[in-house]
Design a protein around this motif. Sequence first.
Motif, PDB file in Angstrom:
ATOM      1  N   THR A   4     -46.766 -17.597 -16.426  1.00  4.93           N
ATOM      2  CA  THR A   4     -46.541 -16.897 -17.689  1.00  4.93           C
ATOM      3  C   THR A   4     -47.146 -15.503 -17.640  1.00  4.93           C
ATOM      4  OG1 THR A   4     -48.593 -17.607 -18.785  1.00  4.93           O
ATOM      5  CG2 THR A   4     -46.711 -19.110 -18.904  1.00  4.93           C
ATOM      6  N   VAL A   5     -46.738 -14.692 -18.602  1.00  6.08           N
ATOM      7  CA  VAL A   5     -47.314 -13.362 -18.749  1.00  6.08           C
ATOM      8  C   VAL A   5     -48.102 -13.303 -20.047  1.00  6.08           C
ATOM      9  CG1 VAL A   5     -45.602 -12.145 -17.373  1.00  6.08           C
ATOM     10  CG2 VAL A   5     -45.184 -12.494 -19.800  1.00  6.08           C
ATOM     11  N   THR A   6     -49.103 -12.450 -20.067  1.00  6.29           N
ATOM     12  CA  THR A   6     -49.899 -12.281 -21.287  1.00  6.29           C
ATOM     13  C   THR A   6     -49.184 -11.351 -22.248  1.00  6.29           C
ATOM     14  OG1 THR A   6     -51.062 -10.313 -20.496  1.00  6.29           O
ATOM     15  CG2 THR A   6     -52.007 -12.462 -19.896  1.00  6.29           C
ATOM     16  N   ARG A   7     -49.720 -11.291 -23.456  1.00  9.30           N
ATOM     17  CA  ARG A   7     -49.315 -10.226 -24.366  1.00  9.30           C
ATOM     18  C   ARG A   7     -49.788  -8.899 -23.788  1.00  9.30           C
ATOM     19  NH1 ARG A   7     -48.252 -11.696 -29.795  1.00  9.30           N
ATOM     20  NH2 ARG A   7     -48.671 -13.889 -30.285  1.00  9.30           N
ATOM     21  N   VAL A   8     -49.401  -7.820 -24.408  1.00 12.57           N
ATOM     22  CA  VAL A   8     -49.934  -6.518 -24.038  1.00 12.57           C
ATOM     23  C   VAL A   8     -51.414  -6.485 -24.419  1.00 12.57           C
ATOM     24  CG1 VAL A   8     -49.855  -4.035 -24.456  1.00 12.57           C
ATOM     25  CG2 VAL A   8     -47.722  -5.350 -24.291  1.00 12.57           C
ATOM     26  N   VAL A   9     -52.252  -6.152 -23.451  1.00 13.21           N
ATOM     27  CA  VAL A   9     -53.695  -6.082 -23.669  1.00 13.21           C
ATOM     28  C   VAL A   9     -54.125  -4.630 -23.498  1.00 13.21           C
ATOM     29  CG1 VAL A   9     -55.957  -6.876 -22.904  1.00 13.21           C
ATOM     30  CG2 VAL A   9     -53.991  -8.422 -22.776  1.00 13.21           C
ATOM     31  N   VAL A  10     -54.659  -4.048 -24.547  1.00 16.87           N
ATOM     32  CA  VAL A  10     -55.075  -2.646 -24.497  1.00 16.87           C
ATOM     33  C   VAL A  10     -56.535  -2.571 -24.058  1.00 16.87           C
ATOM     34  CG1 VAL A  10     -55.384  -0.503 -25.790  1.00 16.87           C
ATOM     35  CG2 VAL A  10     -53.448  -2.014 -26.303  1.00 16.87           C
ATOM     36  N   THR A  11     -56.788  -1.855 -22.971  1.00 21.58           N
ATOM     37  CA  THR A  11     -58.138  -1.632 -22.457  1.00 21.58           C
ATOM     38  C   THR A  11     -58.363  -0.126 -22.365  1.00 21.58           C
ATOM     39  OG1 THR A  11     -57.500  -1.543 -20.123  1.00 21.58           O
ATOM     40  CG2 THR A  11     -57.906  -3.735 -21.068  1.00 21.58           C
ATOM     41  N   LYS A  12     -59.516   0.278 -21.844  1.00 19.66           N
ATOM     42  CA  LYS A  12     -59.804   1.707 -21.724  1.00 19.66           C
ATOM     43  C   LYS A  12     -58.858   2.404 -20.746  1.00 19.66           C
ATOM     44  CE  LYS A  12     -63.460   1.067 -18.272  1.00 19.66           C
ATOM     45  NZ  LYS A  12     -64.904   1.257 -17.976  1.00 19.66           N
TER      46      LYS A  12
END
Length: 300
Positions: A207-215
Amino acid sequence: MLLALIASFSLFAAEPAASDAVIARVEGFEIYASEFAAAAKGVRPADGKALSEAERQAVLDRLVGDRLLLAEAKKNNDVYDDPGVRAALVKAVLKADVEGIKEPTEAELSAYYEANKQKFKTPDQARVSRILVRVTPKKNAAAAEAEAKKLLAAVAKDPKSTFAATAKASSQDPNKAEGGDMGLVNRLDKKLDPAAKKAIFAAKAGTVTRVVVTKEGANIYYVVSRKAPVQKTLDEARVDVERQWRADQLAKAKEAHVERLKKTGRVSVDKAALAAVSLPAAPVAKGWVKGGKAGAAPAE
């Protein structure tokens, strides 16, 4: 090991600002709100949101204990203001307690291992690939996230067939030429962004994750495969078991010494000032996507 224990004490706090509230006084030493906030920052709330009153009190108790040890060390020395001297004096205060710790017997090690098996597992691992849309001066976080969501829609239903090609074509990850392959990552990896780690280990293989916003920007992680934790035997973990057993004994010796000091020490706490210390809320991780449908991230 004792030096590591000493190093964890809050004996070397920076000079407080003039506006910094005093939340406790211990044998002539003051504990400031900023110091409490710094100590609390490393504590994970049991509810995952905010420290409870009992958890805040536990943080303060540790700071009080450190001050009591320093006060005892100060009694026998006039140059305790030097940080190096402080550490040496506190080490001397605990010397008898530490010397009283004997080497563990095989029975003690075995019992400790059985009671703490979870500590002696290899962490679960995941083979991961990534698509990254970087935040730049011309592309803010919202724009990067919007672009990543379009890429997510293209790969979510069949990442096995589409993820690598999409990464090569559209990702700004350093490993884009390899389809975004990050190799194996594990749950204890401190280099991995906490939000990314949470999302990766909430997702199932394939599976793929949701969009994860990091620095770095907006990320999509494809969990190619998962490797479950492996329990080490006592013999396999013996060095770590002995080290952890001794660390626990040192912590207990320090705690017992502090409890003895509390019976006669002068400690006053401003409960209103303690309650007024503002602490940041714990971060919340996003969920994961399977078969093109978003789902909430299960608890760890």
